[in-house]
Design a protein around this motif. Structure first.
Motif, PDB file in Angstrom:
ATOM      1  N   PRO A 221      -2.811 -62.084  27.186  1.00 38.00           N
ATOM      2  CA  PRO A 221      -2.394 -60.771  26.672  1.00 38.00           C
ATOM      3  C   PRO A 221      -3.392 -59.685  27.051  1.00 38.00           C
ATOM      4  N   VAL A 222      -2.881 -58.487  27.296  1.00 39.80           N
ATOM      5  CA  VAL A 222      -3.749 -57.377  27.678  1.00 39.80           C
ATOM      6  C   VAL A 222      -3.146 -56.068  27.174  1.00 39.80           C
ATOM      7  N   HIS A 223      -4.001 -55.173  26.713  1.00 40.02           N
ATOM      8  CA  HIS A 223      -3.544 -53.842  26.315  1.00 40.02           C
ATOM      9  C   HIS A 223      -3.460 -52.950  27.547  1.00 40.02           C
ATOM     10  N   VAL A 224      -2.330 -52.297  27.728  1.00 39.65           N
ATOM     11  CA  VAL A 224      -2.174 -51.302  28.782  1.00 39.65           C
ATOM     12  C   VAL A 224      -1.926 -49.957  28.109  1.00 39.65           C
ATOM     13  N   LEU A 225      -2.810 -49.002  28.383  1.00 41.10           N
ATOM     14  CA  LEU A 225      -2.718 -47.681  27.779  1.00 41.10           C
ATOM     15  C   LEU A 225      -2.538 -46.639  28.883  1.00 41.10           C
ATOM     16  N   PRO A 226      -1.897 -45.516  28.580  1.00 44.10           N
ATOM     17  CA  PRO A 226      -1.853 -44.430  29.567  1.00 44.10           C
ATOM     18  C   PRO A 226      -3.254 -43.876  29.761  1.00 44.10           C
ATOM     19  N   ARG A 227      -3.584 -43.471  30.975  1.00 41.82           N
ATOM     20  CA  ARG A 227      -4.928 -42.933  31.194  1.00 41.82           C
ATOM     21  C   ARG A 227      -5.133 -41.644  30.416  1.00 41.82           C
ATOM     22  N   GLU A 228      -4.057 -40.884  30.250  1.00 43.82           N
ATOM     23  CA  GLU A 228      -4.141 -39.639  29.495  1.00 43.82           C
ATOM     24  C   GLU A 228      -2.999 -39.537  28.499  1.00 43.82           C
ATOM     25  N   ILE A 229      -3.263 -38.906  27.376  1.00 41.93           N
ATOM     26  CA  ILE A 229      -2.253 -38.621  26.351  1.00 41.93           C
ATOM     27  C   ILE A 229      -2.288 -37.124  26.072  1.00 41.93           C
ATOM     28  N   LYS A 232      -5.000 -35.194  27.926  1.00 44.04           N
ATOM     29  CA  LYS A 232      -6.402 -35.458  27.592  1.00 44.04           C
ATOM     30  C   LYS A 232      -6.667 -36.959  27.749  1.00 44.04           C
ATOM     31  N   SER A 233      -7.838 -37.315  28.224  1.00 42.90           N
ATOM     32  CA  SER A 233      -8.197 -38.717  28.428  1.00 42.90           C
ATOM     33  C   SER A 233      -7.963 -39.541  27.164  1.00 42.90           C
ATOM     34  N   THR A 234      -7.297 -40.677  27.316  1.00 43.65           N
ATOM     35  CA  THR A 234      -7.057 -41.579  26.184  1.00 43.65           C
ATOM     36  C   THR A 234      -8.373 -42.022  25.561  1.00 43.65           C
ATOM     37  N   PHE A 235      -9.359 -42.295  26.421  1.00 44.17           N
ATOM     38  CA  PHE A 235     -10.667 -42.703  25.922  1.00 44.17           C
ATOM     39  C   PHE A 235     -11.312 -41.571  25.135  1.00 44.17           C
ATOM     40  N   LYS A 252      -3.971 -48.103  15.621  1.00 41.71           N
ATOM     41  CA  LYS A 252      -2.567 -47.901  15.240  1.00 41.71           C
ATOM     42  C   LYS A 252      -2.006 -46.622  15.877  1.00 41.71           C
ATOM     43  N   ILE A 253      -2.804 -45.556  15.840  1.00 41.67           N
ATOM     44  CA  ILE A 253      -2.382 -44.291  16.442  1.00 41.67           C
ATOM     45  C   ILE A 253      -2.230 -44.443  17.959  1.00 41.67           C
ATOM     46  N   LEU A 254      -3.221 -45.086  18.605  1.00 42.46           N
ATOM     47  CA  LEU A 254      -3.171 -45.270  20.052  1.00 42.46           C
ATOM     48  C   LEU A 254      -1.960 -46.088  20.477  1.00 42.46           C
ATOM     49  N   LEU A 255      -1.688 -47.168  19.752  1.00 42.41           N
ATOM     50  CA  LEU A 255      -0.577 -48.041  20.127  1.00 42.41           C
ATOM     51  C   LEU A 255       0.770 -47.361  19.888  1.00 42.41           C
ATOM     52  N   THR A 256       0.849 -46.555  18.837  1.00 41.84           N
ATOM     53  CA  THR A 256       2.097 -45.823  18.580  1.00 41.84           C
ATOM     54  C   THR A 256       2.357 -44.809  19.691  1.00 41.84           C
ATOM     55  N   GLY A 269       6.906 -58.794  31.137  1.00 43.24           N
ATOM     56  CA  GLY A 269       6.004 -59.933  31.233  1.00 43.24           C
ATOM     57  C   GLY A 269       4.573 -59.649  30.846  1.00 43.24           C
ATOM     58  N   ILE A 270       4.309 -58.454  30.304  1.00 38.31           N
ATOM     59  CA  ILE A 270       2.953 -58.083  29.894  1.00 38.31           C
ATOM     60  C   ILE A 270       2.863 -58.168  28.374  1.00 38.31           C
ATOM     61  N   LYS A 271       2.161 -59.173  27.888  1.00 39.73           N
ATOM     62  CA  LYS A 271       2.056 -59.396  26.447  1.00 39.73           C
ATOM     63  C   LYS A 271       0.871 -58.635  25.865  1.00 39.73           C
ATOM     64  N   LYS A 272       1.047 -58.178  24.642  1.00 34.82           N
ATOM     65  CA  LYS A 272       0.025 -57.390  23.960  1.00 34.82           C
ATOM     66  C   LYS A 272      -0.804 -58.279  23.037  1.00 34.82           C
ATOM     67  N   PRO A 273      -2.124 -58.137  23.006  1.00 33.56           N
ATOM     68  CA  PRO A 273      -2.967 -58.904  22.087  1.00 33.56           C
ATOM     69  C   PRO A 273      -2.656 -58.566  20.629  1.00 33.56           C
ATOM     70  N   SER A 274      -2.989 -59.474  19.744  1.00 33.63           N
ATOM     71  CA  SER A 274      -2.764 -59.233  18.311  1.00 33.63           C
ATOM     72  C   SER A 274      -3.799 -58.272  17.743  1.00 33.63           C
ATOM     73  N   ILE A 275      -4.956 -58.160  18.400  1.00 29.69           N
ATOM     74  CA  ILE A 275      -6.016 -57.250  17.973  1.00 29.69           C
ATOM     75  C   ILE A 275      -5.868 -55.934  18.734  1.00 29.69           C
ATOM     76  N   GLY A 276      -6.107 -54.810  18.068  1.00 29.31           N
ATOM     77  CA  GLY A 276      -5.966 -53.503  18.685  1.00 29.31           C
ATOM     78  C   GLY A 276      -6.950 -53.276  19.830  1.00 29.31           C
ATOM     79  N   PRO A 277      -6.675 -52.309  20.714  1.00 25.06           N
ATOM     80  CA  PRO A 277      -7.503 -52.110  21.912  1.00 25.06           C
ATOM     81  C   PRO A 277      -8.954 -51.736  21.634  1.00 25.06           C
ATOM     82  N   MET A 278      -9.201 -50.869  20.666  1.00 19.55           N
ATOM     83  CA  MET A 278     -10.582 -50.457  20.411  1.00 19.55           C
ATOM     84  C   MET A 278     -11.345 -51.539  19.647  1.00 19.55           C
ATOM     85  N   GLU A 279     -10.668 -52.219  18.735  1.00 18.81           N
ATOM     86  CA  GLU A 279     -11.323 -53.323  18.029  1.00 18.81           C
ATOM     87  C   GLU A 279     -11.684 -54.426  19.013  1.00 18.81           C
TER      88      GLU A 279
END
Length: 410
Positions: A221-229, A232-235, A252-256, A269-279
């Motif tokens: 599993p891997v988190h895939v986030l947009p580079r920008e939201i 503005k940079s997601t990071f 929670k906000i980032l994933l929503t 085919g891209i599964k998401k981890p059970s733990i959030g991306p920043m954690e």
């Protein structure tokens, strides 16, 4: 100060007393420490096994690589990127920045010196670091004697080559991601990219853009986030929110927001981890989320195929864990890197078996007997810069307090 050299045919050896710390590694981490020490007027020596600065960036990265984070999160201490650089500098621009950084602070590493061993001598109360270099048929060794050593060889010193059944029987090309430069040589070829992190995604995208036919293995599993939201940079959003909100709420906000922008990725085919991306990111063994720069569009259109784990290879094919067989021409292992510290550092208290400091960030920069580490936080250049400033300040304080020992009798 150097001792007299010993020469014996094709072998030479000399001893050097370092009047300050010895920095091992001339990548961004080592240069950052050097720059901070320069500002404190503390002398030092930098040794580097390669023949250039930042050898990972110069010799082991692909042509289209850009910084995944905005430049303000990637600049080294005391000298920002040039104002005319774009928000996400290119590989070439980053190398130019690194070279100008070393020139600005007058840092001149000893190149082509590979550390063979580093051991603390309790009796002499000093470190003995032995480096090896070869010029033609002559092998040279140098014993550096010093009070402090800064391990700045980083998290990406050696490639990770997974053991996969039948890989040795495969008749096509097999390379690690560090050898990949461009997709132009793969036009029309069926390429299996093993790994779906930032490198795996970007290599697959580059292959697709050069008319290759990539299949990307997504085993974990891997988190895939947009580079920008919202432009503005997601990071940047994450760092800003983490100043005021708990990590679980930031996730929670980032994933929503990610779901609203990228949609449901599991159907591809891209599964998401059970733990959030920043954690997950701040965990000691956490993974960095993938920042999408266009690969998802190719996945949706079918230009990049996402496949499950590998069962085994044969001469011309790969069999997946779901029983599917794919005919392929080449394999690119986007399987990452590892630390190599334990191959030469004779110390077991500070570094774990994985080659990382045992103490978690932000206290992973200092060990005992003058041992320091920079660039092992799994927090990229931002973490390395923070550690570099702490290390330099600590050494400078010892220096200014007059705690520098006399030259050991070794």
């Amino acid at each position: 100060m150097a001792g007299g050299p010993e020469q014996n045919g094709m072998f030479s050896r000399r001893c050097v007393w370092v009047n300050g710390p010895l920095i091992i590694g001339a990548g961004p981490s080592g240069l950052a420490v050097g720059a901070c020490l320069k500002e404190q007027c503390v002398p030092f020596v930098v040794v580097e096994r390669a023949d250039c600065l930042a050898s990972l960036w110069q010799n082991r990265t692909y042509d289209r690589l850009k910084l995944h984070l905005p430049k303000q999160f990637c600049q080294l201490p005391k000298l920002p990127f040039p104002e005319d650089y774009p928000e996400y500098p290119t590989r070439k621009q980053f190398i130019q920045y690194i070279e100008s950084y070393a020139d600005h602070f007058g840092i001149k590493p000893q190149f082509n010196e590979s550390v063979e061993s580093a051991k603390y001598d309790e009796a002499a109360r000093a470190w003995r670091v032995t480096t090896v270099s070869t010029k033609g048929s002559v092998r040279s060794e140098v014993d550096y004697i010093c009070q402090w050593i800064v391990v700045a060889t980083g998290e990406n010193a050696e490639p990770v080559i997974p053991e996969i059944a039948g890989l040795g029987d495969f008749g096509g090309e097999v390379i690690h991601g560090r050898e990949y430069k461009s997709g132009k040589d793969y036009s029309g070829k069926k390429v299996l990219v093993v790994g779906c992190g930032n490198t795996g995604m970007e290599v697959s995208l580059d292959l697709c853009n050069h008319n290759a036919k990539p299949s990307m293995v997504s085993r974990s599993p891997v988190h895939v986030l947009p580079r920008e939201i919202f432009g503005k940079s997601t990071f940047d959003w994450a760092m800003m929110m983490m100043k005021w909100l708990p990590v679980w709420l930031v996730d929670k906000i980032l994933l929503t927001l990610t779901w609203s922008i990228l949609g449901d990725l599991e159907k591809y085919g891209i599964k998401k981890p059970s733990i959030g991306p920043m954690e997950l990111k701040i965990k000691d063994d956490g993974k960095t989320p993938v920042l999408d720069i266009g690969a998802l569009e190719k996945i949706r259109s079918g230009g990049i195929k996402v496949v499950p784990g590998i069962k085994k290879f044969s001469k011309t094919m790969v069999e997946l864990v779901n029983g599917q067989q794919l005919e392929i021409d080449s394999v690119i292992l986007a399987t990452g890197y590892r630390s190599n510290v334990l191959s030469w550092l004779q110390e077991t208290e500070f570094f774990s078996k994985s080659g990382y400091p045992k103490t978690p960030f932000p206290n992973s920069w200092k060990g005992k007997n003058g041992l320091y580490a920079v660039g092992f936080t799994k927090r990229g250049l931002l973490g390395a810069s923070a550690d570099a400033m702490r290390v330099a300040q600590d050494i400078a304080e010892l220096w200014k307090k007059g705690l520098k020992q006399k030259k050991p009798n070794v």
